[in-house]
Write a protein that holds these residues in place. Structure first.
Motif, mmCIF file in Angstrom:
data_model
loop_
_atom_site.group_PDB
_atom_site.id
_atom_site.type_symbol
_atom_site.label_atom_id
_atom_site.label_comp_id
_atom_site.label_asym_id
_atom_site.label_seq_id
_atom_site.Cartn_x
_atom_site.Cartn_y
_atom_site.Cartn_z
ATOM 1 N N VAL A 72 5.909 -1.606 23.184
ATOM 2 C CA VAL A 72 6.303 -0.164 23.057
ATOM 3 C C VAL A 72 5.175 0.698 22.410
ATOM 4 C CG1 VAL A 72 7.755 1.213 21.807
ATOM 5 C CG2 VAL A 72 8.907 -0.719 22.744
ATOM 6 N N GLU A 73 4.652 0.349 21.550
ATOM 7 C CA GLU A 73 3.522 0.696 20.967
ATOM 8 C C GLU A 73 2.302 1.142 21.946
ATOM 9 O OE1 GLU A 73 0.924 -0.510 17.426
ATOM 10 O OE2 GLU A 73 3.044 -1.066 16.918
ATOM 11 N N THR A 74 2.023 -0.085 22.673
ATOM 12 C CA THR A 74 1.131 0.111 23.651
ATOM 13 C C THR A 74 1.368 1.251 24.988
ATOM 14 O OG1 THR A 74 0.351 -2.175 23.330
ATOM 15 C CG2 THR A 74 -0.325 -1.053 25.415
ATOM 16 N N ARG A 75 2.509 1.021 25.344
ATOM 17 C CA ARG A 75 3.148 2.151 26.271
ATOM 18 C C ARG A 75 3.025 3.473 26.042
ATOM 19 N NH1 ARG A 75 8.090 -1.228 29.620
ATOM 20 N NH2 ARG A 75 6.764 -2.937 30.185
ATOM 21 N N LEU A 76 3.538 3.513 24.594
ATOM 22 C CA LEU A 76 3.796 4.960 24.057
ATOM 23 C C LEU A 76 2.128 5.601 23.997
ATOM 24 C CD1 LEU A 76 5.347 7.183 23.075
ATOM 25 C CD2 LEU A 76 5.056 6.201 20.561
ATOM 26 N N TYR A 77 1.278 4.884 23.601
ATOM 27 C CA TYR A 77 -0.200 5.289 23.428
ATOM 28 C C TYR A 77 -0.662 5.576 24.752
ATOM 29 C CZ TYR A 77 -5.234 5.281 23.055
ATOM 30 O OH TYR A 77 -6.444 5.725 23.055
ATOM 31 N N ARG A 78 -0.251 4.848 25.719
ATOM 32 C CA ARG A 78 -0.876 5.132 27.222
ATOM 33 C C ARG A 78 -0.172 6.126 27.690
ATOM 34 N NH1 ARG A 78 -0.965 -1.323 29.405
ATOM 35 N NH2 ARG A 78 -2.785 -1.702 28.283
ATOM 36 N N ALA A 79 1.234 6.400 27.499
ATOM 37 C CA ALA A 79 1.594 7.434 27.862
ATOM 38 C C ALA A 79 1.300 8.838 27.476
ATOM 39 C CB ALA A 79 3.499 7.373 27.760
ATOM 40 N N ARG A 80 1.180 9.083 26.208
ATOM 41 C CA ARG A 80 0.523 10.164 25.387
ATOM 42 C C ARG A 80 -0.772 10.491 26.069
ATOM 43 N NH1 ARG A 80 2.745 9.074 19.429
ATOM 44 N NH2 ARG A 80 4.962 9.853 19.823
ATOM 45 N N THR A 81 -1.770 9.379 26.330
ATOM 46 C CA THR A 81 -3.093 9.405 26.778
ATOM 47 C C THR A 81 -2.790 10.153 27.986
ATOM 48 O OG1 THR A 81 -3.625 7.938 25.256
ATOM 49 C CG2 THR A 81 -5.180 8.435 27.190
ATOM 50 N N ARG A 82 -2.144 9.374 29.145
ATOM 51 C CA ARG A 82 -2.100 10.032 30.473
ATOM 52 C C ARG A 82 -1.438 11.374 30.589
ATOM 53 N NH1 ARG A 82 -4.224 11.097 34.619
ATOM 54 N NH2 ARG A 82 -2.800 10.994 36.517
ATOM 55 N N LEU A 83 -0.588 11.638 29.634
ATOM 56 C CA LEU A 83 0.225 12.716 29.712
ATOM 57 C C LEU A 83 -0.640 13.924 29.277
ATOM 58 C CD1 LEU A 83 2.898 14.324 30.337
ATOM 59 C CD2 LEU A 83 3.371 13.955 27.716
ATOM 60 N N ALA A 84 -1.779 13.492 28.419
ATOM 61 C CA ALA A 84 -2.815 14.591 27.764
ATOM 62 C C ALA A 84 -3.775 14.754 28.907
ATOM 63 C CB ALA A 84 -3.267 14.111 26.619
ATOM 64 N N GLU A 85 -4.243 13.672 29.614
ATOM 65 C CA GLU A 85 -5.035 13.818 30.774
ATOM 66 C C GLU A 85 -4.476 14.707 31.903
ATOM 67 O OE1 GLU A 85 -5.671 9.728 31.936
ATOM 68 O OE2 GLU A 85 -7.062 9.356 30.330
ATOM 69 N N ILE A 86 -3.181 14.503 32.079
ATOM 70 C CA ILE A 86 -2.810 15.121 33.432
ATOM 71 C C ILE A 86 -2.535 16.655 33.029
ATOM 72 C CG2 ILE A 86 -0.435 15.604 34.609
ATOM 73 C CD1 ILE A 86 -0.098 12.663 34.467
ATOM 74 N N LEU A 87 -2.350 17.074 31.695
ATOM 75 C CA LEU A 87 -1.967 18.248 31.232
ATOM 76 C C LEU A 87 -3.552 19.137 31.169
ATOM 77 C CD1 LEU A 87 0.738 18.047 28.885
ATOM 78 C CD2 LEU A 87 1.033 19.115 31.104
ATOM 79 N N ALA A 88 -4.638 18.318 30.915
ATOM 80 C CA ALA A 88 -5.930 18.775 30.656
ATOM 81 C C ALA A 88 -6.359 19.182 32.040
ATOM 82 C CB ALA A 88 -6.840 17.907 29.946
ATOM 83 N N GLU A 89 -5.949 18.673 32.968
ATOM 84 C CA GLU A 89 -6.453 19.146 34.437
ATOM 85 C C GLU A 89 -6.196 20.472 34.863
ATOM 86 O OE1 GLU A 89 -4.660 16.198 37.186
ATOM 87 O OE2 GLU A 89 -5.712 14.487 36.108
ATOM 88 N N ALA A 100 12.293 -0.958 21.752
ATOM 89 C CA ALA A 100 12.096 -2.327 22.316
ATOM 90 C C ALA A 100 13.271 -3.099 22.947
ATOM 91 C CB ALA A 100 11.384 -3.134 21.190
ATOM 92 N N ALA A 101 14.289 -2.741 22.013
ATOM 93 C CA ALA A 101 15.660 -3.267 22.169
ATOM 94 C C ALA A 101 16.309 -2.736 23.754
ATOM 95 C CB ALA A 101 16.834 -3.397 21.226
ATOM 96 N N ALA A 102 16.117 -1.642 23.884
ATOM 97 C CA ALA A 102 16.551 -0.839 25.099
ATOM 98 C C ALA A 102 15.803 -1.171 26.266
ATOM 99 C CB ALA A 102 16.593 0.609 24.720
ATOM 100 N N LEU A 103 14.612 -1.467 26.273
ATOM 101 C CA LEU A 103 13.661 -1.703 27.431
ATOM 102 C C LEU A 103 13.530 -3.160 27.566
ATOM 103 C CD1 LEU A 103 11.084 1.248 27.013
ATOM 104 C CD2 LEU A 103 13.057 0.893 28.468
ATOM 105 N N ALA A 104 14.024 -4.053 26.438
ATOM 106 C CA ALA A 104 13.896 -5.392 26.565
ATOM 107 C C ALA A 104 12.289 -5.921 26.644
ATOM 108 C CB ALA A 104 14.860 -6.202 27.689
ATOM 109 N N ILE A 105 11.701 -5.064 25.876
ATOM 110 C CA ILE A 105 10.246 -5.630 25.575
ATOM 111 C C ILE A 105 9.685 -5.705 24.175
ATOM 112 C CG2 ILE A 105 9.497 -4.290 27.691
ATOM 113 C CD1 ILE A 105 8.595 -1.947 26.129
ATOM 114 N N SER A 106 8.632 -6.104 23.716
ATOM 115 C CA SER A 106 8.056 -6.270 22.335
ATOM 116 C C SER A 106 8.065 -4.937 21.660
ATOM 117 C CB SER A 106 7.032 -7.373 22.291
ATOM 118 O OG SER A 106 5.869 -6.563 22.852
ATOM 119 N N GLY A 107 8.220 -5.018 20.591
ATOM 120 C CA GLY A 107 7.510 -3.637 19.805
ATOM 121 C C GLY A 107 6.358 -3.255 20.146
ATOM 122 N N LYS A 108 5.272 -4.358 20.265
ATOM 123 C CA LYS A 108 3.959 -4.049 20.440
ATOM 124 C C LYS A 108 3.683 -3.573 21.890
ATOM 125 C CE LYS A 108 -0.282 -4.311 19.491
ATOM 126 N NZ LYS A 108 -0.895 -3.399 18.456
#
Length: 190
Positions: free
Chosen positions: A172-189, A162-170
């Motif tokens: 970070v949580e949301t983006r990480l969840y979305r990144a993992r979900t999107r990565l799983a979708e891409i890899l499942a194709e 959060a400090a490195a990206l100048a965003i809130s901890g929440k």
């Protein structure tokens, strides 16, 4: 006799650097150059460019060391500088592509990125999987890729990310969840 800089904290090393002890900054570089390089390489996908950007990051950090708050993690501050350098680099690349009508990074450039894990080099299946993963990471938006690299690859805590990206901890949580979900979708194709 010079002091053993390995025993000092990052904040103390920054203070010593500001007081004129440049060897203290060499210790900062020694501690953080590998993770910063990995982060930059993950963001730009080119080892040669990553090396240049990592050097730019440390030059910039040295020049702006007075702005560093010694109470906060230095790695997060350096990561923030590195991410900004990568964003600037990407903008310059887009401008160059516009004027030269060039293409984005080719698959061959992604393959040229060295991989430290021996399994990718041991089998063709591992190499193919690495190529798929690199391509999938490249398909993620920059904000999702940045969070995924900092948290998963670099092992930063949620607060450090959060400090490195100048965003809130929440965020970070949301983006990480979305990144993992999107990565799983891409890899499942197929």
């Amino acid at each position: 006799m010079s002091p053993d800089f390995k025993a000092f904290s990052d904040g103390e090393l920054a203070a010593l650097t500001l007081s004129g002890r440049q060897a203290a900054f060499a210790e900062i570089m020694h501690r953080h150059q590998t993770p910063i390089f990995r982060l930059v390489r993950g963001l730009v996908g080119n080892a040669d460019e990553a090396l240049d950007l990592t050097q730019d990051c440390f030059v910039s950090a040295f020049g702006h060391l007075r702005k560093y708050d010694g109470e906060r993690p230095l790695r997060a501050w350096l990561s923030r500088i590195a991410i900004n350098k990568c964003r600037d680099w990407r903008r310059r690349q887009k401008v160059r592509q516009f004027f030269t009508f060039g293409a984005a990074a080719t698959e061959q450039e992604w393959e040229a990125v060295p991989d430290d894990s021996p399994s990718a080099h041991d089998s063709a299946a591992g190499k193919l999987e690495l190529q798929r993963l690199n391509a999938a990471m490249a398909d993620l938006s920059a904000p999702l890729r940045e969070v995924l690299l900092l948290r998963t690859v670099e092992g930063m805590t949620q607060a450090e990310t959060a400090a490195a990206l100048a965003i809130s901890g929440k965020a970070v949580e949301t983006r990480l969840y979305r990144a993992r979900t999107r990565l799983a979708e891409i890899l499942a194709e197929p």
